[in-house]
Write an enzyme that holds these catalytic residues in place. Structure first.
Site, PDB file in Angstrom:
ATOM      1  N   SER A 138       0.839  -1.209   0.000  1.00  0.00           N
ATOM      2  CA  SER A 138       0.000   0.000   0.000  1.00  0.00           C
ATOM      3  C   SER A 138       0.867   1.249   0.000  1.00  0.00           C
ATOM      4  O   SER A 138       2.074   1.191   0.228  1.00  0.00           O
ATOM      5  CB  SER A 138      -0.889  -0.001   1.240  1.00  0.00           C
ATOM      6  OG  SER A 138      -0.095   0.279   2.378  1.00  0.00           O
ATOM      7  N   LYS A 139       0.204   2.374  -0.221  1.00  0.00           N
ATOM      8  CA  LYS A 139       0.913   3.649  -0.211  1.00  0.00           C
ATOM      9  C   LYS A 139       1.566   3.864   1.156  1.00  0.00           C
ATOM     10  O   LYS A 139       2.668   4.396   1.245  1.00  0.00           O
ATOM     11  CB  LYS A 139      -0.062   4.776  -0.531  1.00  0.00           C
ATOM     12  CG  LYS A 139       0.582   6.147  -0.443  1.00  0.00           C
ATOM     13  CD  LYS A 139      -0.287   7.225  -1.023  1.00  0.00           C
ATOM     14  CE  LYS A 139       0.397   8.575  -1.021  1.00  0.00           C
ATOM     15  NZ  LYS A 139       0.704   9.093   0.315  1.00  0.00           N
TER      16      LYS A 139
END
Ligand code: GLU
Length: 503
Positions: free
Chosen positions: A261-262
């Site tokens: 994920s970011k």
């Protein structure tokens, strides 16, 4: 064999995650390998999640990677339009067709009423599913008298169209990567196909378009696997042959389980998007971090696919040649930021000194330094082995451009001796006499003098480096002084002696 037509079908809901880029890449490789066609289709029917600028971002990202669709918004093609909102009218006909054939129905339940039911079920410890088990007692065209729901339609009462999922039926399908899958329909709900805002949902638009665009293989992320039973049923209800499916494994966090994920990128200092995302909450991109597209693509290709050999470096053409769906793994691939850098290091070293000098000149310009390309070519050649990015050339070569103002204290304490100042003055005299101030000739002269005097080479060279660089780092000292020149070299020695001896 039927012709290969594949599609990458992103939704413009924000920046394209590198997992999405990998999906596009595998589609592209598969298409090219099989003399097929890659379509870029923009799935923008979910207006609530639509983000301005995302469509352009997607196209720019693919272009940067060298992934070139054959058909799409920019490219055109015989199966357009390629943006779903431009095909909006089409989907209503198909939704209606399913209602007419009894495979779908109108539902008038308000979102509030459904939410209420969901909560009610939850409080009893079960989950509400809108399907054969419950639809009989809900507000729809299957449960209500025809006259009633027809009058609602006439009065413009909001409705959705839901798929009539059969009760208790095993739905079978084959996935090229996952193998044979069976799901019982009782676990599935009557998905909304057409929304009250006049837009189709993803499911309807996606399969209608895959059919009309004659898609042969659906290659996409594993998160779409749970949708396949519905899609298979939709194909069947329309009387269409489904395409073949291949669901790609997830990209995993570098340090654990779960999807990359970011947040992982922010936490560990690497981007999860191909390009800088400039809107709202901005995000770093590989391009702006200084990655070469060849390195980025090479790295992504190997996250989930393997060539079956030890070979790691692949150009796009080599990837196309080597790619096969059989070599895409079932399990998720752990993202490795060090490996990403390693690939960039490799591609950086493959560039010519001229290319690197041109790139580095931009870095220098931003810092206010100007140098001609020939000199910069000599410089990048000295440091390129040590860096993974062009911007790092500066970290390895800042002392070429500016004389030290501070001298590493630990090094001074360790290297500076009583007689160092005297030796440095002798060194200046030697350097002044060298005819041609080239690395080879200065080295010969300095080594000759050290030999004659019987001095300790290490001792002299360490102090020499300290005065020129300010610390014990950098390439071969004679290469450095050859580059900065005689005048600057002597100036630095004098300045260093003065600073360290406090004169
Ligand atoms: N629009 C979907 C997405 O955003 C496409 C999924 C598919 O390829 O079917 O990923």
């Amino acid at each position: 064999m039927t012709s290969v037509r594949v599609r990458f079908a992103p939704s413009p809901t924000g920046p394209l995650h590198i997992g999405g880029v990998r999906t596009a890449l595998y589609n592209y490789l598969f298409a090219r390998k099989n003399n097929g066609v890659l379509i870029l289709r923009i799935e923008d029917t979910d207006r609530a999640r639509f983000v301005e600028g995302a469509e352009e971002y997607i196209m720019e990202a693919l272009e940067w990677c060298g992934i070139r669709p054959d058909e799409g918004i920019r490219e055109g093609g015989p199966f357009g339009p390629y943006r779903q909102t431009d095909r909006q009218e089409l989907y209503r006909q198909y939704a209606n067709r399913l209602v007419e054939t009894g495979h779908a129905y109108y539902a008038f339940d308000t979102p509030e009423a459904l939410e209420e039911l969901r909560r009610e079920y939850e409080s009893k410890g079960s989950a509400f599913i809108y399907n054969a088990s419950s639809r009989g007692s809900l507000r729809n065209s299957l449960s209500l008298p025809e006259a009633e729901w027809k009058s609602w339609l006439d009065e413009g009462e909001p409705y959705v169209i839901r798929y009539r999922m059969p009760a208790d039926e095993d739905i079978h399908f084959d996935d090229i990567i996952r193998g044979h899958v069976v799901v019982n329909s009782s676990a599935l709900d009557d998905k909304v196909l057409f929304k009250s805002d006049g837009m189709p949902t993803y499911h309807l638009a996606n399969i209608v378009d895959d059919h009309l665009m004659e898609i042969s293989h659906v290659i996409r992320g594993e998160e779409w696997l749970p949708s396949v039973p519905l899609h298979v049923m939709l194909y069947r209800s329309f009387g269409w042959d489904p395409p073949l499916f291949a669901h790609l494994p997830l990209l995993l966090k570098p340090d654990g389980k779960g999807k990359l994920s970011k947040r992982d990128g922010d936490r560990m200092g690497f981007p999860v998007f191909p390009l800088f995302w400039p809107y709202g909450e901005t995000a770093n991109g590989y391009r702006e971090e200084g990655y070469y597209p060849e390195a980025f693509v090479n790295m992504l290709a190997l996250l989930g696919w393997n060539p079956g050999t030890e070979k790691e470096i692949f150009t796009m053409d080599e990837l196309i040649e080597a790619f096969s769906m059989e070599r895409v793994g079932k399990s998720g691939s752990r993202f490795d930021p060090d490996k990403a850098r390693w690939f960039n290091h490799h591609y950086l070293r493959e560039r010519t000194n001229n290319q690197l000098a041109l790139e580095f000149r931009e870095v220098l310009r931003a810092k206010g330094y100007q140098h001609d390309i020939v000199r910069l070519e000599v410089l990048v050649d000295m440091v390129k082995e040590r860096v993974s990015f062009v911007r790092e050339i500066w970290d390895e070569s800042d002392f070429f451009f500016k004389a030290p103002v501070l001298y590493d204290e630990v090094a001074v304490r360790k290297r500076w001796k009583q007689n160092s100042a005297g030796m440095m003055n002798e060194l200046i005299a030697v350097l002044e006499k060298v005819q041609n101030f080239s690395p080879a000739l200065t080295e010969e002269a300095v080594k000759g003098w050290i030999g004659e005097k019987g001095y300790d080479t290490g001792e002299i060279m360490n102090v020499f480096r300290l005065l020129i660089v300010g610390a014990m780092r950098g390439p071969h000292i004679f290469d450095i002084i050859g580059w900065i020149g005689r005048e600057e070299t002597i100036k630095r020695i004098n300045a260093g002696v003065a600073a360290i001896t406090g004169q």
